[in-house]
Write a protein that holds these residues in place. Structure first.
Motif, short mmCIF file in Angstrom:
data_model
loop_
_atom_site.label_atom_id
_atom_site.label_comp_id
_atom_site.label_asym_id
_atom_site.label_seq_id
_atom_site.Cartn_x
_atom_site.Cartn_y
_atom_site.Cartn_z
N UNK A 79 2.79 -3.10 10.14
CA UNK A 79 3.39 -3.91 11.20
C UNK A 79 2.33 -4.58 12.07
N UNK A 80 1.39 -3.78 12.58
CA UNK A 80 0.46 -4.30 13.60
C UNK A 80 -0.76 -5.02 13.03
N UNK A 81 -1.15 -4.72 11.82
CA UNK A 81 -2.32 -5.42 11.26
C UNK A 81 -1.88 -6.51 10.30
N UNK A 82 -0.99 -6.16 9.38
CA UNK A 82 -0.54 -7.18 8.43
C UNK A 82 0.56 -8.06 9.02
N UNK A 83 1.20 -7.55 10.07
CA UNK A 83 2.27 -8.34 10.69
C UNK A 83 3.46 -8.52 9.77
N UNK A 84 3.87 -7.45 9.13
CA UNK A 84 4.99 -7.55 8.18
C UNK A 84 5.99 -6.41 8.39
N UNK A 85 7.26 -6.74 8.13
CA UNK A 85 8.28 -5.70 7.98
C UNK A 85 8.24 -5.22 6.53
N UNK A 86 8.63 -4.00 6.30
CA UNK A 86 8.64 -3.53 4.91
C UNK A 86 9.40 -4.48 3.98
N UNK A 87 10.46 -5.07 4.47
CA UNK A 87 11.27 -5.94 3.62
C UNK A 87 10.53 -7.16 3.08
N UNK A 88 9.57 -7.67 3.85
CA UNK A 88 8.87 -8.88 3.42
C UNK A 88 7.45 -8.60 2.95
N UNK A 89 7.03 -7.35 3.06
CA UNK A 89 5.64 -7.02 2.70
C UNK A 89 5.40 -7.15 1.21
N UNK A 90 4.24 -7.71 0.86
CA UNK A 90 3.84 -7.78 -0.55
C UNK A 90 3.06 -6.51 -0.89
N UNK A 91 2.78 -6.36 -2.17
CA UNK A 91 1.97 -5.22 -2.59
C UNK A 91 0.61 -5.26 -1.89
N UNK A 92 0.09 -6.49 -1.74
CA UNK A 92 -1.20 -6.60 -1.09
C UNK A 92 -1.13 -6.16 0.38
N UNK A 93 -0.02 -6.49 1.05
CA UNK A 93 0.15 -6.02 2.43
C UNK A 93 0.08 -4.49 2.48
N UNK A 94 0.76 -3.88 1.55
CA UNK A 94 0.74 -2.41 1.53
C UNK A 94 -0.65 -1.87 1.22
N UNK A 95 -1.34 -2.54 0.29
CA UNK A 95 -2.71 -2.12 -0.01
C UNK A 95 -3.57 -2.21 1.25
N UNK A 96 -3.45 -3.34 1.96
CA UNK A 96 -4.26 -3.53 3.17
C UNK A 96 -3.92 -2.46 4.22
#
Ligand code: GL9
Length: 838
Positions: free
Chosen positions: A36-53
């Motif tokens: 949420x705070x670094x990638x700025x994403x909700x789980x619903x819109x997060x990509x695999x890369x967001x999760x990796x980051x």
């Protein structure tokens, strides 16, 4: 896959918060927070890369404590090793950090409980390909060992925006694709823009007398570039030490060029920025032989100047006298690429810090040590004087001065020996004049080492002979090593678990402990487990090959693997001659009772190296014929795995039965792939070259498949006049193989395609493939026979692993520390806790 090891390190942090806590709940909430705070994403819109980051930041948070405390410790008057290298091939960081922190199992649980797959996130990471091959990977193994041994160290290098190209194979040819490793962000680095330094280029030097009447020189450059450091933590294995890899990025200095010269000229101003930033854009993709390109010299000088200025600043911040520089820093030159450091340190000390020449020279010589990594004479770096003087006018003067003083000593020792003088000179004056970087490195260092016993001996007898005779006391050998953390614990979790069950986990930091496996070689049930693991690991590689290349290989066949840069001296084409011999034998006798094999190749060719690219084309062409021939189905397959890199190496080394180390004797300085294969239980077929010699000595001649000419025999045959054509004429089976290639059989009837390769073999054959052919084929036959006795093969495999202790990079680093750097471990205590910690 399971955790490589159970977690064992208890964190010494008292406040469990999102940034440091290690409970599953905390880790899960940290992951969610970072998303949420670094990638700025909700789980619903997060990509695999967001999760990796998000995961990478979760892990990075948990090593910052160690990293910052390590940096603090080193401010207190301890000697620091500075490893200067144009290349650091560190590989993916996530898993390595999990293992070294001892939190792999916990993180896996937290990730899985969050509904994610750790394996998938791991595969998201782009590896930093900031190196070409062995030399760059060695630097990375050494950083790992320095941290694990708790030796204060900084790696200094270049933050290339584009690393080694990605390799694709199209129609059998290598195609180079830009490596945009930074495009989705790099969570492991921290930029330190406030610690920038300035690097000058061009212009002229001005000689003058200062206010006290002392003779001085100042450099008036015509261009200044800013170097900005980017730091990556290099965590040791289950210790508090996290050393720093500091890589420099070039940026424009706005106040220079910009305002003064380009008022109103917007495009011109942007041009200056582009020109400056070009400096660290791209890694030169050449292995061994680097061509004398101006940008390359700029890169070398840029990072070396940044590093030395950084060291001086560090030292002056502690109020210690600059005259103790050599007691505070041991600077290792990884090949001649950073050798300009000798002249740069002299300039900094003499011109900028006003230390007199003799004192500065004493400091310089006692600071630097030089590692040579190649015997190929064409690889000796030299720069045309004109180019050098245009870019680094002051350094050229300093080099002339060093040379004059040095040659005076040479004349004293060898009066009237003009040959000696011209060979030892820092300047090559045989035709166009050049600065010789190896000579500069030898004269400016107190220690010079080769990277395997044979290599060091050959250095003394050949490329550095005159220097050895002049400074015998400077020479030493330090045989290369590889880190067991990445090359076993990380890449071979199954074998790691089995070994640890039997002998405990001390081997991970004391690799000699593997000896305890020797007695288990006689234990049939242990052998069964060993075989089972190799089988499963081969199954994984077979699945990868099927998915990526749509080729079906049999995991029960012998996996015969050669992965490394493609180079004529490494003789991938000798391997191909065997592949075709094997094929011909099967074709001639369809009922031949042959040991089924899968021949696997991988490696990149330098983009401008025509012969190497043609060798790739040959491998792929042979693969296409063989893999589609129903006559040999189920008995042989040939695979070229594209884009060999660290990540792929981690899949490939553990899956090998047979390791191909077949360079012409006297050409491979050491090799390190040879060590990675053997550590993972492959048997070696190899020549007496590089570290193969020592591997064979350690594992025992009976557990190693030796073939080919020795270095002496190679030299002898060359001296007597080598005629490759005679070998072709006199060996029917060899002739059939060569004729088959020439006939266009592998090239849709195109008889010209492989002609350059074949003509080279028949009429030059610099690397003596034809001389070694029969010995190689006979030894391959022994390999096939040996593989049929699966119990004995397993025995040999276990004994190979049990006897690989010597080849840990921990051993290499201990030798450097004692023999060359004179440094001691400095354990790091976690005193100063993070803000919020107590
Ligand atoms: C190399 C040698 O060729 C290898 O034999 C040696 O193992 C390594 C590390 O010491 O250094 N020297 C060199 O220029 N390269 C090596 O691999 N080339 C590349 O890194 C591509």
């Amino acid at each position: 896959m399971n955790a490589p090891l159970e977690d064992s390190l208890t964190p010494q942090i008292r406040v469990e918060d999102d940034r440091t806590g290690l409970s599953i709940t905390t880790l899960r909430s940290a992951l969610a927070d970072n998303l949420f705070y670094i990638q700025g994403k909700f789980p619903g819109t997060a990509t695999k890369n967001d999760y990796y980051m998000a995961l990478a930041y979760t892990v990075r948070d948990r090593l910052l404590q160690r990293w910052l405390n390590t940096t603090q410790t080193y401010r207190k008057n301890v000697k620091v090793v500075c490893y200067l290298s144009a290349e650091f091939l560190i590989g993916p960081q996530l898993v390595n950090n999990l293992i070294n922190l001892g939190i792999y199992a916990k993180i896996r649980q937290a990730v899985e409980e969050s509904g994610l797959s750790l394996q998938e996130l791991i595969e998201q990471e782009e590896e930093p390909g900031l190196g070409n091959g062995g030399l760059g990977r060695l630097a990375a193994c050494y950083l790992d060992s320095l941290s694990t041994l708790e030796i204060p160290a900084i790696g200094y290098g270049i933050r290339y925006e584009f690393g080694i190209f990605d390799q694709e194979i199209r129609d059998g040819w290598q195609v180079e694709i830009t490596d945009k490793w930074l495009q989705y962000g790099n969570p492991w680095e921290i930029a330190r823009p406030e610690e920038y330094v300035e690097v000058k280029f061009g212009g002229r030097s001005e000689h003058y007398y200062d206010e006290k009447g002392n003779y001085r020189v100042r450099w008036i450059p015509d261009r200044v570039v800013k170097g900005v450091p980017y730091d990556t933590p290099i965590l040791g294995y289950q210790v508090n030490t996290a050393n720093t890899l500091r890589l420099w990025k070039a940026e424009a200095i706005e106040s220079f060029d910009f305002q003064a010269f380009n008022i109103g000229d917007y495009y011109g101003a942007v041009d200056a920025k582009i020109v400056s930033e070009n400096l660290t854009k791209i890694l030169y993709p050449n292995d061994e032989v680097i061509q004398g390109k101006e940008l390359r010299l700029q890169q070398q000088y840029f990072f070396v100047s940044c590093a030395l200025q950084d060291m001086i600043r560090l030292l002056l911040s502690t109020e210690v006298s600059l005259e103790t520089f050599h007691q505070q820093f041991a600077v290792q030159l990884n090949d001649t690429h950073p050798a300009i450091g000798v002249a740069e340190l002299m300039r900094l000390l003499v011109d900028e810090h006003r230390i007199d020449w003799d004192k500065a020279w004493h400091i310089t010589q006692n600071t630097f040590a030089f590692t040579n990594h190649t015997l190929l004479p064409e690889a000796l770096e030299k720069w045309p004087i004109e180019l050098f003087g245009r870019l680094l006018p002051r350094h050229l003067e300093i080099i002339y001065e060093i040379n004059q003083r040095f040659l005076d000593r040479v004349r004293m020792k060898y009066p009237r020996d003009l040959g000696k003088l011209s060979r030892l000179s820092l300047i090559d004056e045989s035709g166009e004049r050049y600065v010789r970087m190896a000579n500069l490195a030898c004269v400016g260092s107190h220690a010079i080492n080769g990277v395997a016993e044979l290599h060091t001996e050959l250095l003394k007898k050949t490329v550095l002979k005159d220097f050895y005779e002049f400074f015998p006391e400077k020479f030493a050998n330090v045989t290369n090593g590889v880190t067991p953390r990445r090359w076993m614990v990380l890449s071979n979790p199954r074998l790691t678990r089995l070994i640890t069950e039997k002998i405990g986990d001390r081997w991970i930091t004391h690799l000699d402990d593997l000896r305890k496996l020797e007695t288990l070689a006689d234990d049939a049930s242990f052998r069964q487990q060993w075989r089972q693991i190799k089988q499963e690991t081969k199954g994984d590689l077979a699945a990868y090959i099927r998915k990526k290349l749509d080729i079906i290989v049999d995991p029960k066949s012998l996996f015969d693997i050669q992965v490394k840069r493609i180079h004529e001296y490494k003789r991938q084409h000798l391997n191909v001659l065997h592949v075709i011999t094997f094929y011909n034998r099967l074709k001639h006798d369809r009922d031949l009772d042959i040991t089924p094999r899968t021949f696997i190749f991988g490696g990149k060719a330098a983009p401008g190296y025509f012969m190497a690219k043609l060798i790739i084309k040959l491998i792929v062409s042979v693969a296409n014929i063989v893999n589609n021939d129903p006559d040999v189905r189920d008995r042989m397959k040939v695979v070229f795995i594209p884009d060999f890199n660290v990540t792929l190496g981690q899949r490939i080394y553990p899956a090998a039965d047979l390791s191909e180390q077949i360079s012409t004797a006297g050409k491979e300085a050491s090799g390190t792939g040879n060590m990675k294969f053997a550590l993972n239980g492959a048997l070696t077929i190899g020549t007496l070259d590089g570290a193969n010699v020592e591997i064979r000595e350690e594992v025992g001649a009976e557990n190693f498949f030796l073939f080919g000419l020795t270095t002496e025999e190679v030299y002898g045959l060359k001296a007597r006049g080598y005629r490759p054509f005679d070998y072709y004429n006199q060996n029917a089976e060899l002739k059939a193989v060569i004729d088959l290639i020439s006939s266009g059989f592998f090239s849709h009837g195109d008889v010209d395609l492989f002609k350059p390769l074949i003509d080279n073999l028949l009429y030059r054959d610099d690397y003596m493939l034809l001389a070694d052919y029969q010995s190689y084929i006979d030894t391959q036959e022994k390999v096939s026979q040996a593989y049929r006795d699966r119990e004995n093969w397993t025995r040999m495999s276990i004994l190979n692993v049990a006897r690989m202790g010597k080849f840990s990079s921990d051993r290499s680093i201990r030798e450097y520390a004692q023999k060359i750097w004179k440094v001691e471990p400095v354990p790091v205590e976690l005193l100063q806790l993070c803000p919020g910690g107590q």
